[in-house]
Design a protein around this motif. Structure first.
Motif, PDB file in Angstrom:
ATOM      1  N   ILE A   1       0.850  -1.195   0.000  1.00  0.00           N
ATOM      2  CA  ILE A   1       0.000   0.000   0.000  1.00  0.00           C
ATOM      3  C   ILE A   1       0.884   1.242   0.000  1.00  0.00           C
ATOM      4  O   ILE A   1       1.924   1.285   0.674  1.00  0.00           O
ATOM      5  N   VAL A   2       0.440   2.241  -0.769  1.00  0.00           N
ATOM      6  CA  VAL A   2       1.062   3.567  -0.734  1.00  0.00           C
ATOM      7  C   VAL A   2       0.015   4.525  -0.187  1.00  0.00           C
ATOM      8  O   VAL A   2      -1.057   4.681  -0.768  1.00  0.00           O
ATOM      9  N   LEU A   3       0.301   5.146   0.936  1.00  0.00           N
ATOM     10  CA  LEU A   3      -0.618   6.124   1.544  1.00  0.00           C
ATOM     11  C   LEU A   3      -0.146   7.524   1.174  1.00  0.00           C
ATOM     12  O   LEU A   3       0.921   7.961   1.612  1.00  0.00           O
ATOM     13  N   THR A   4      -0.935   8.212   0.355  1.00  0.00           N
ATOM     14  CA  THR A   4      -0.576   9.579  -0.016  1.00  0.00           C
ATOM     15  C   THR A   4      -1.264  10.574   0.910  1.00  0.00           C
ATOM     16  O   THR A   4      -2.225  10.247   1.601  1.00  0.00           O
ATOM     17  N   LYS A   5      -0.748  11.801   0.910  1.00  0.00           N
ATOM     18  CA  LYS A   5      -1.317  12.929   1.676  1.00  0.00           C
ATOM     19  C   LYS A   5      -1.384  12.619   3.172  1.00  0.00           C
ATOM     20  O   LYS A   5      -2.282  13.096   3.873  1.00  0.00           O
ATOM     21  N   LEU A   6      -0.449  11.841   3.657  1.00  0.00           N
ATOM     22  CA  LEU A   6      -0.435  11.504   5.081  1.00  0.00           C
ATOM     23  C   LEU A   6      -0.089  12.722   5.923  1.00  0.00           C
ATOM     24  O   LEU A   6      -0.407  12.774   7.115  1.00  0.00           O
TER      25      LEU A   6
ATOM     26  N   VAL B   1      -1.814  -6.637   4.085  1.00  0.00           N
ATOM     27  CA  VAL B   1      -0.572  -6.304   3.374  1.00  0.00           C
ATOM     28  C   VAL B   1       0.012  -5.033   3.982  1.00  0.00           C
ATOM     29  O   VAL B   1      -0.715  -4.210   4.545  1.00  0.00           O
ATOM     30  N   PRO B   2       1.322  -4.846   3.884  1.00  0.00           N
ATOM     31  CA  PRO B   2       1.954  -3.717   4.570  1.00  0.00           C
ATOM     32  C   PRO B   2       1.863  -2.399   3.807  1.00  0.00           C
ATOM     33  O   PRO B   2       1.769  -2.367   2.581  1.00  0.00           O
ATOM     34  N   VAL B   3       1.886  -1.305   4.559  1.00  0.00           N
ATOM     35  CA  VAL B   3       2.134   0.003   3.971  1.00  0.00           C
ATOM     36  C   VAL B   3       3.628   0.055   3.657  1.00  0.00           C
ATOM     37  O   VAL B   3       4.464  -0.108   4.535  1.00  0.00           O
ATOM     38  N   LYS B   4       3.949   0.263   2.384  1.00  0.00           N
ATOM     39  CA  LYS B   4       5.355   0.253   1.970  1.00  0.00           C
ATOM     40  C   LYS B   4       5.910   1.646   1.702  1.00  0.00           C
ATOM     41  O   LYS B   4       7.098   1.889   1.871  1.00  0.00           O
ATOM     42  N   LEU B   5       5.024   2.560   1.250  1.00  0.00           N
ATOM     43  CA  LEU B   5       5.471   3.912   0.932  1.00  0.00           C
ATOM     44  C   LEU B   5       4.426   4.909   1.433  1.00  0.00           C
ATOM     45  O   LEU B   5       3.236   4.597   1.484  1.00  0.00           O
TER      46      LEU B   5
END
Length: 388
Positions: free
Chosen positions: A335-340, A358-362
């Motif tokens: 997972i890629v979490l944007t605007k964190l 599944v993991p947050v990778k970016l």
């Protein structure tokens, strides 16, 4: 009689001399020069190697005109910073958005008296950060037990306890490496999926920068052919780091673009091919057919090592619903979490991982080109809690 013969002879000589003079080259009266209209100079953006070779070839051997994107003058290739340590460098961005959450928890846990109301407030604070009800309850119960055993509660002790519990829930044992290493003579292939508007195409470009900063060679595939702006945007990202972009006209088959991108990546021996896919969510069936086809076509040439799902951290439960749909459609690996940096609800990291397994990778932490960072649980929690 002799006189007549002499006159006739002189006439013949005169005719001969006149004919010679008339027929001599260079004696014609020159024609007036023809004035040609001056051709206007057509501005060009650069002559390609193909055009130079075409101009030098005889007319019969010249290739048909090739349609190609104009070469933009003045685009300088940049050297991005490496990916390692980015989250630490961007810690201030996280601290600004998440610090209120951390300070509230530390303040509650440092009270002289922690009664039932205080523990309920702690749990509510965790739930409000989008950690989820079940996980918030687990963290609260674990903290309550440990605080009772510990007895004294200095700020340093409370911070250490809270950090340990949060890191445990985020999952320090997840494999968060983005698989971008080539396999023999085949490049690694990364598919980027997600709903339009989450920052999917931007994430693709930023990921290319992370990899180039780490010394990798990258090729980008603009397989979101339903938005011309997506291909143009990706072209700009690629030009800035010297990464080739494979694209086609708007409305072309996305699977065809993905196939050509991987084929070109194999031919040019790049390390990683990143394929940006369309983000339409009209129906689950249509999405499944499209993404499934793209993946199957790619795998005829090389294995897909990563399928990264891009989520907007500010959308909360709506983002979670999107995540579930994509998880049902394609085998997501990270997972890629944007605007964190734009939300105080950093607990979505915990929730989305537990929901999808599944993991947050970016994580994306701003609008700058180098604001995408590998996710590191301890650095993330440190940013939330601030300095003790």
């Amino acid at each position: 009689m002799e006189y007549l013969i002499l006159i006739a002879g002189l006439a013949v000589v005169a005719l001969v001399i006149g004919g010679v003079v008339f027929l001599r080259p260079g004696r014609r009266k020159p024609s007036p020069p023809v004035e040609h209209a001056e051709r206007p100079e057509v501005p060009r953006t650069g002559t390609t190697v193909l055009e130079k070779e075409d101009q030098a070839a005889p007319p019969a051997e010249r290739a048909p005109p090739v349609e190609e994107a104009p070469v933009r003058p003045g685009v300088e290739i940049e050297q991005p910073p490496p990916g390692a340590g980015r989250l630490v460098r961007l810690r201030a961005r996280l601290a600004r958005s998440q610090n209120a959450f951390g300070k509230t928890l530390l303040g509650l846990l440092s009270r002289d008296t922690l009664d039932d109301d205080a523990w309920e407030e702690i749990e509510d604070t965790l739930i409000g950060a989008d950690i989820g009800v079940a996980v918030s309850r687990q963290i609260t119960e674990a903290l309550r037990t440990r605080v009772q055993v510990l007895g004294t509660r200095s700020v340093e002790e409370v911070r250490a306890l809270l950090k340990e519990e949060l890191v445990k829930q985020i999952g320090p044992d997840f494999d968060r490496a983005v698989r971008t290493e080539p396999h023999g003579d085949k490049p690694a292939v990364v598919m980027v999926v997600g709903v339009n508007g989450t920052g999917k195409t931007t994430t693709t470009g930023k990921l290319a920068r992370v990899l180039v900063g780490d010394g990798r060679t990258v090729l980008l595939g603009a397989a979101d052919t339903f938005r011309a702006a997506a291909a143009d945007q990706l072209q700009t990202w690629g030009e800035r780091v010297g990464a080739e972009v494979v694209r086609k006209e708007e409305g072309a088959d996305p699977a065809s673009v993905a196939f050509d991108a991987v084929k070109r990546g194999i031919e040019s021996k790049v390390d990683t091919v990143i394929v940006d896919t369309a983000g339409r969510l009209h129906t689950k069936t249509g999405l499944m057919d499209e993404l499934g086809k793209v993946k199957r076509v790619i795998e005829k040439q090389a294995a897909v090592g990563e399928v990264l799902l891009v989520l907007d951290a500010t959308t909360g439960q709506n983002g979670m619903q999107q995540a579930r749909v994509f998880a049902e459609v394609v085998n997501i690996t990270g997972i890629v979490l944007t605007k964190l940096d734009g939300t105080a609800k950093g607990g979505i990291v915990v929730q989305v991982q537990r929901e999808l397994g599944v993991p947050v990778k970016l994580v994306g932490l701003g609008e700058g080109p180098d604001d995408l960072a590998p996710f590191e649980p301890e650095a993330f929690v440190d940013a939330i809690l601030g300095d003790a």
